[in-house]
Each structure stands twice: as structure tokens, then as C-alpha cells.
Design a protein around this motif. Structure first.
Motif, PDB file in Angstrom:
ATOM      1  N   ALA A  20      30.584  36.879  43.678  1.00  0.00           N
ATOM      2  CA  ALA A  20      30.772  38.134  42.926  1.00  0.00           C
ATOM      3  C   ALA A  20      32.019  38.070  42.049  1.00  0.00           C
ATOM      4  CB  ALA A  20      30.869  39.311  43.904  1.00  0.00           C
ATOM      5  N   GLY A  21      33.119  37.539  42.606  1.00  0.00           N
ATOM      6  CA  GLY A  21      34.397  37.504  41.874  1.00  0.00           C
ATOM      7  C   GLY A  21      34.328  36.616  40.640  1.00  0.00           C
ATOM      8  N   ILE A  22      33.770  35.419  40.804  1.00  0.00           N
ATOM      9  CA  ILE A  22      33.666  34.485  39.672  1.00  0.00           C
ATOM     10  C   ILE A  22      32.758  35.079  38.588  1.00  0.00           C
ATOM     11  CG2 ILE A  22      32.724  32.230  38.974  1.00  0.00           C
ATOM     12  CD1 ILE A  22      33.795  31.149  41.701  1.00  0.00           C
TER      13      ILE A  22
ATOM     14  N   SER B 134      34.703  43.810  48.030  1.00  0.00           N
ATOM     15  CA  SER B 134      36.177  43.727  47.985  1.00  0.00           C
ATOM     16  C   SER B 134      36.640  42.798  46.863  1.00  0.00           C
ATOM     17  CB  SER B 134      36.772  43.316  49.328  1.00  0.00           C
ATOM     18  OG  SER B 134      35.943  42.427  50.010  1.00  0.00           O
ATOM     19  N   ALA B 135      35.831  41.757  46.552  1.00  0.00           N
ATOM     20  CA  ALA B 135      36.185  40.863  45.443  1.00  0.00           C
ATOM     21  C   ALA B 135      36.141  41.615  44.117  1.00  0.00           C
ATOM     22  CB  ALA B 135      35.237  39.672  45.400  1.00  0.00           C
TER      23      ALA B 135
ATOM     24  N   PHE C 179      41.598  32.207  46.403  1.00  0.00           N
ATOM     25  CA  PHE C 179      41.660  33.402  47.252  1.00  0.00           C
ATOM     26  C   PHE C 179      40.290  34.056  47.469  1.00  0.00           C
ATOM     27  CE2 PHE C 179      42.364  34.770  42.910  1.00  0.00           C
ATOM     28  CZ  PHE C 179      41.649  35.956  42.790  1.00  0.00           C
ATOM     29  N   LEU C 180      39.218  33.393  47.003  1.00  0.00           N
ATOM     30  CA  LEU C 180      37.867  33.928  47.185  1.00  0.00           C
ATOM     31  C   LEU C 180      36.971  32.900  47.872  1.00  0.00           C
ATOM     32  CD1 LEU C 180      37.264  35.345  43.567  1.00  0.00           C
ATOM     33  CD2 LEU C 180      37.784  36.714  45.596  1.00  0.00           C
TER      34      LEU C 180
ATOM     35  N   PHE D 183      27.010  40.526  30.272  1.00  0.00           N
ATOM     36  CA  PHE D 183      27.923  41.326  31.098  1.00  0.00           C
ATOM     37  C   PHE D 183      27.162  42.130  32.157  1.00  0.00           C
ATOM     38  CE2 PHE D 183      29.767  45.645  31.569  1.00  0.00           C
ATOM     39  CZ  PHE D 183      30.912  45.317  32.276  1.00  0.00           C
ATOM     40  N   LEU D 184      26.082  42.784  31.741  1.00  0.00           N
ATOM     41  CA  LEU D 184      25.353  43.676  32.643  1.00  0.00           C
ATOM     42  C   LEU D 184      24.639  42.935  33.776  1.00  0.00           C
ATOM     43  CD1 LEU D 184      23.838  46.131  30.000  1.00  0.00           C
ATOM     44  CD2 LEU D 184      25.720  46.596  31.583  1.00  0.00           C
ATOM     45  N   PHE D 185      24.215  41.696  33.531  1.00  0.00           N
ATOM     46  CA  PHE D 185      23.387  40.996  34.522  1.00  0.00           C
ATOM     47  C   PHE D 185      24.095  39.830  35.223  1.00  0.00           C
ATOM     48  CE2 PHE D 185      20.437  43.430  32.088  1.00  0.00           C
ATOM     49  CZ  PHE D 185      19.468  43.807  33.007  1.00  0.00           C
ATOM     50  N   GLU D 186      25.359  39.622  34.886  1.00  0.00           N
ATOM     51  CA  GLU D 186      26.072  38.467  35.415  1.00  0.00           C
ATOM     52  C   GLU D 186      26.274  38.498  36.933  1.00  0.00           C
ATOM     53  OE1 GLU D 186      28.904  35.408  33.673  1.00  0.00           O
ATOM     54  OE2 GLU D 186      26.779  35.843  33.792  1.00  0.00           O
ATOM     55  N   VAL D 187      26.834  39.601  37.453  1.00  0.00           N
ATOM     56  CA  VAL D 187      27.133  39.682  38.892  1.00  0.00           C
ATOM     57  C   VAL D 187      25.843  39.650  39.721  1.00  0.00           C
ATOM     58  CG1 VAL D 187      28.140  41.095  40.735  1.00  0.00           C
ATOM     59  CG2 VAL D 187      29.395  40.776  38.586  1.00  0.00           C
TER      60      VAL D 187
END
Length: 436
Positions: free
Chosen positions: A368-370, A238-239, A360-361, A65-69
Motif C-alpha cells: 500500500a505504501g509504495i 497505517s502505511a 520502514f514498511l 492515481f485512482l487505481f494504483e493502491v
């Protein structure tokens, strides 16, 4: 000429990309959930209670979770080839190191670090597929890729069960051999990725010039059309703030809670009926075979009808019913039947769900969104296994935990319907209904 060219490109993409990314995910999933088989003798050897095992099993997802984005944004910048190779080699090394845990603390630390190492792999591949496959092929491509998880369970479970029956070798116990043997392919494949993966269609020398030109033009026209929609998001920040991204993360949370509850606890739930390690592996694998078939057929139907909402709602509801059924099942046969229902539901929901973000991305927004959907959603992989372990300690049985996980899937179904209703009020986004 055009339909023939399109068919040719589609065929080449499917054969060149999909089997390889499936193999990568197969190995990834095996290294994630083989802890469920190791637990048969490891828990006693290093002194893990059910709560401690559930907590350690879930800590993987906190690191993830912490390193995904950040990981996915790096992939977007440096390209899939280099970054996926890095991910695979590091997670292979850490997975092998799990053979040397000596108690609860080292177990927790290595599970957390394994999550950090693997962060970015799954969303990275989802992003990668969106850079290659036109919209109307996307759910099918994602389904084949994600089918590697149930295939990994179907093949990996008997394999893990067989390794767990090996005699000690080189001073290593069965559970230690399991970690080391199953980690080696990740390291080897990391180096293969550097040779085999192509970063973008413009670099695809395995496509003919006209095929390459058609694919680039098609993907560009789809991207331009999306940008024309009022609800389109291209920026990373924004994503991350987009309520649709958070809603999809919540939906994915339920499916992850279900998937990893199966991965970590199904072997132990089945084993309690007195089966050997190999028999447990075979019985754990059966539901997964049916899940693969359901997953691919359901995704094709979703692509064909260009409908996503009900293709997510129905399987989530089915998996919820399966968990309730599993909580009440008193025989091995009924447990396996319940696990079939759960497996089919969870697997079928995933591909239509992952076809939604790319509606929509785009660009950094898609990266970032995925990653956000995957990282927040994967916290379900922490909550589900931990709830089962904790409630087993409290109640002495698996039922209460199975009902809790079932409830998360009911929430997934409800949120999908709410999101669809919201999208219907804003026709410009077209988000949940059609894959234009």
C-alpha cells in the motif's frame, strides 16, 4: 563460504530478474511518452491546442492515481506473475487503440483509461524487487530497473522519430502507425511474463537449494529486524496514514513532474529549432544516455555509503537548476545541455528515493505504501506537462512552465532534508540514514 554464496546469489538475482523487468519498463515507458512524438502531426490532425495536449497527456496520471493502491494490493494477494501479465496485455491493447482518437474528448478518455490499465505496474515491480533483493542491494537493483526509462528515451526517441517519417500505410497516418507498432511488444510480453516471472524466492527453481535457503533466511532476518524498530509499519491502512509515506510521495511528485515534462514536451521544445522528426529523436535521446550512467553509479554509491538523504537532495537541486537553465536557453545546443542536466538529476534521485520505503514498511504495508508514494507522486506527471501546455498558451513560450517544474524539484529537495531531520530525532526508525 558465506561471502561466496552471497556473491553467487546476488549475481543470479541480477541476471535473472533485472534484464527482464527492465525490458518490461522499457516498453511501458515507450507507450507512456510516445504521445510526445505522435503530437508532431496528431495535434493538428485531431485539433488539439497546447493546453488540450498537456491536459490529455497528464490525464493518464489521474487514472493511474485512482487505481494504483487497489492494483498493488491485488498484486500482493495474487502474486506478481499473474497481475503484471494482466497489466501489460490491457495497456498494450489500449495504447494501440490510441491510434483511433478523433478529437480532444476521445484523446482525454483513452489517456485516462491507459492510466487505469497500467496502474500497479511500477510500484508492483518495486515491491517485487523488495521481495527478492537484500537491503544493501536494493538501490542498485531499483536503479537498473528504473534505468529502463532513460534507456527507453535514448532508444525509443530515434525509433519514434523514424516511424514518424514513414509514409501512410493501410490508410493510417504516421502518428497512428506509431501507436500501433509500439503497443505490440506490451501484449506479447504480457504472455511471456506468465512463463518467466517467479512469484517468490521459495519457488525459484533456478536457484540451488543452498542459495534458496540463504536468500530466504537473509530476507527473513532483515524483515524481523525491521519489525523490531519502533517506526516500523506493516498494515496497509497505517502505511497510508504514515506521514513518512506522504513525505516521500511529495518528494516523488517533483521528480515525476520533471520526468514527464521531459517525456511529453522535450520533442516539441527541440523541434521548434527546425529539426526533422528523426533529428529531434536523436537529440532527445542524447541526455538519456548520460542519465543512465549517472543513475547506476549514483545508486551504487548510495548503497555503498548506506546514505540516502543527500543522494536524493543533490540530484533534485541539480535538476531544478537545469530547468531554470532550459527556461533561459535560446539555442538548440543550450537546450540540449540543459536537458542533460535535468535528465541526470531526475534519474539519479530516483533509486536512493525508492530504497527508503522498504526501510520502514513490509507486507501489505509495503504494497500500500509504495503504491501510495507512486500514485500521489505521479500526479506530478499530470501537473508538470499541463503547466507547460497551459503557460505556453498564456505566454507564448516554454520558459514559465519550465520554471514551475523546476520549483517542484526544489520542494522535493527541501522535503527530503526535513524528513531526514525528523528521522534523526527518532533514531529507532533509522529511516533516512541507513539501510540496515
Amino acid at each position: 563460504m558465506q561471502p561466496e554464496l552471497e556473491a553467487r546469489v546476488s549475481r543470479k538475482l541480477m541476471w535473472r530478474i533485472i534484464p527482464f523487468v527492465m525490458l518490461l519498463y522499457f516498453v511501458s515507458f515507450l507507450d507512456r511518452v510516445n504521445v510526445g512524438f505522435a503530437a508532431m502531426t496528431m495535434n493538428k490532425a485531431i485539433g488539439l491546442s497546447p493546453t488540450a495536449f498537456g491536459l490529455g497527456g497528464g490525464l493518464f496520471f489521474i487514472g493511474y492515481f485512482l487505481f494504483e493502491v487497489p492494483s498493488n494490493l491485488i498484486l500482493h494477494r495474487v502474486g506478481a506473475r499473474i497481475w503484471i501479465a494482466r497489466v501489460m496485455v490491457t495497456w498494450g491493447i489500449i495504447s494501440a487503440a490510441s491510434a483511433f482518437v478523433a478529437g480532444p474528448t476521445s484523446f482525454y478518455v483513452l489517456r485516462f483509461v491507459l492510466g487505469v490499465a497500467e496502474a500497479g505496474f511500477f510500484p508492483g515491480i518495486i515491491l517485487y524487487l523488495s521481495l527478492w533483493f537484500p537491503a544493501k542491494q536494493r538501490a542498485a537493483a531499483a536503479a537498473w530497473f528504473m534505468a529502463a526509462a532513460p534507456i527507453s528515451t535514448a532508444i525509443g526517441s530515434p525509433l519514434s522519430g523514424a516511424i514518424m517519417q514513414m509514409p501512410p500505410m493501410f490508410g493510417l497516418a504516421d502518428w497512428q502507425l506509431l501507436y500501433i507498432i509500439e503497443a505490440l511488444p506490451a501484449v506479447v510480453l504480457g504472455f511471456v511474463v506468465l512463463k518467466y516471472l517467479t512469484d517468490a524466492p521459495s519457488k525459484a527453481h533456478w536457484l540451488q537449494a543452498d542459495e534458496r535457503a540463504w536468500l530466504i533466511a537473509r530476507l527473513k532476518s532483515e524483515a524481523d529486524e525491521r519489525k523490531g524498530h519502533a517506526g516500523h509499519t506493516a498494515g496497509a491502512l497505517s502505511a497510508l496514514r504514515d506521514p513518512r509515506v506522504l513525505a516521500l510521495a511529495l518528494i516523488y511528485f517533483g521528480t515525476s513532474a520533471g520526468l514527464y515534462t521531459l517525456g511529453l514536451w522535450a520533442p516539441l521544445i527541440i523541434r521548434q529549432f527546425g529539426f526533422s522528426a528523426l533529428q529531434t529523436g536523436l537529440l532527445t535521446g542524447i541526455p538519456s544516455v548520460l542519465a543512465v550512467i549517472a543513475m547506476v553509479l549514483w545508486a551504487r554509491h548510495s548503497d555503498k555509503t548506506e546514505e540516502r538523504t543527500w543522494h536524493v537532495v543533490i540530484p533534485c537541486a541539480l535538476a531544478c537548476v537545469g530547468f531554470i537553465f532550459a527556461g533561459q536557453a535560446g539555442t538548440a545546443l543550450l537546450i540540449v545541455l540543459a536537458l542533460v542536466v535535468v535528465n541526470v538529476g531526475i534519474s539519479a534521485a530516483k533509486a536512493p528515493l525508492w530504497a527508503m520505503p522498504s526501510m520502514f514498511l513490509s507486507g501489505a504495508g509495503a504494497a500500500a505504501g509504495i503504491a501510495m508514494i507512486n500514485s500521489v507522486g505521479n500526479l506530478g506527471g499530470f501537473v508538470g506537462p499541463f503547466a507547460i501546455g497551459w503557460l505556453k498558451n498564456v505566454t507564448g513560450g516554454y520558459s514559465a512552465g519550465l520554471y514551475v517544474v523546476g520549483a517542484t524539484l526544489a520542494v522535493s529537495a527541501a522535503v527530503t532534508l526535513l524528513l531526514s531531520r525528523k528521522a534523526a530525532q527518532q533514531p529507532a526508525t533509522g529511516c533516512m540514514r541507513h539501510d540496515h
